[in-house]
Design a protein around this motif. Sequence first.
Motif, short mmCIF file in Angstrom:
data_model
loop_
_atom_site.label_atom_id
_atom_site.label_comp_id
_atom_site.label_asym_id
_atom_site.label_seq_id
_atom_site.Cartn_x
_atom_site.Cartn_y
_atom_site.Cartn_z
N SER A 56 0.87 -1.19 0.00
CA SER A 56 0.00 0.00 0.00
C SER A 56 0.90 1.23 0.00
N SER A 57 0.29 2.40 -0.20
CA SER A 57 1.13 3.60 -0.22
C SER A 57 1.34 4.17 1.19
N MET A 58 0.63 3.60 2.16
CA MET A 58 0.80 4.11 3.54
C MET A 58 2.09 3.58 4.15
N LYS A 59 2.69 4.43 4.98
CA LYS A 59 3.97 4.07 5.60
C LYS A 59 3.78 3.79 7.09
N LEU A 60 4.65 2.92 7.59
CA LEU A 60 4.55 2.52 9.00
C LEU A 60 5.45 3.40 9.87
N GLY A 61 4.89 3.86 10.99
CA GLY A 61 5.69 4.67 11.91
C GLY A 61 5.56 4.17 13.33
N ALA A 62 6.62 4.41 14.13
CA ALA A 62 6.58 4.11 15.57
C ALA A 62 6.52 5.44 16.32
N GLN A 63 6.23 5.35 17.61
CA GLN A 63 6.03 6.59 18.39
C GLN A 63 7.22 6.96 19.27
N ASN A 64 8.22 6.07 19.30
CA ASN A 64 9.38 6.31 20.16
C ASN A 64 10.38 5.19 19.89
N MET A 65 11.59 5.33 20.36
CA MET A 65 12.57 4.23 20.37
C MET A 65 13.71 4.61 21.31
N TYR A 66 14.49 3.63 21.69
CA TYR A 66 15.70 3.90 22.48
C TYR A 66 16.87 4.00 21.51
N PHE A 67 17.99 4.60 21.93
CA PHE A 67 19.06 4.83 20.95
C PHE A 67 20.00 3.66 20.75
N ASP A 68 20.07 2.75 21.75
CA ASP A 68 21.02 1.65 21.60
C ASP A 68 20.40 0.51 20.79
N GLU A 69 21.28 -0.36 20.26
CA GLU A 69 20.76 -1.44 19.40
C GLU A 69 20.19 -2.61 20.20
N ASN A 70 20.81 -2.88 21.36
CA ASN A 70 20.32 -3.96 22.22
C ASN A 70 20.99 -3.83 23.58
N GLY A 71 20.55 -4.62 24.54
CA GLY A 71 21.19 -4.57 25.85
C GLY A 71 20.20 -4.55 26.99
#
Length: 250
Positions: A56-71
């Motif tokens: 579809s032409s709609m895009k997926l977005g999140a509302q926040n995230m942490y900066f590190d990759e894992n841990g």
Amino acid sequence: MRKKIIAGNWKMNTTATEGKVFIEKLLQKKLSEKVDIVVCVPFTHLCSVGKMLKGSSMKLGAQNMYFDENGAYTGEISPLMLLDLGVEYVILGHSERRSLFQEDDELINRKLQSALAHGLKPILCVGENLEERETGKVQKVLSYQLRKGFDNLSRQEASQVVIAYEPIWAIGTGKTASDEEAEETIFFIRKTMGEMYDSEFSENIRIQYGGSVKPSNIKGLMNMKNIDGALVGGASLNVEDFEQLVNYEL
Ligand code: PGA
């Protein structure tokens, strides 16, 4: 020519099951191709909604995230986790994160740097509260948030950011900035970006307005020269309203 971008911010609303029903209904609508459409759903919906939006032409977005990759960051979500689910945009520095979860400009900047390093497109929220507006501090507050938010970003990275100007007094209150008020402040943001980078950069960066945007007021706001779209909370939770918002030109 800047393409308008209209993003729904669902905040902490709907279950994943309800979210699926909502997206199913939205996918049946004819939605304008002249604007970029993003749905920023809760983390728990990203997997299912991501699958539904494929093709579809709609895009997926999140509302926040942490900066590190894992841990060892109990309860946090990393950029790799978002990418794996097909997320393209991520809201960072929303005023609710700033005020309710004590996120400061330094943390928001680290998140921005990380999102960009991973190829995610941040929607960076900035905006003043009522007291700051009434005491004439709007430009000072915005200038500080922008300079801190974009700290250490290369021109190339910074060009991927969408800025959302959201006056805190207009969020979820039913009070919208007038078209002219929003335009004036967004013009100031664009001018500041020009000082931080250059005039070509400031001409191209997209700046949304957010705060009680609804079908009845979107047209006026979108007709303003410097406003490139909207970040919508409440009205994005109703299928018909969201349809009307993205189709405001039709
Ligand atoms: P609102 O929320 O449209 O409900 O005012 C906007 C936002 O917080 O992004």
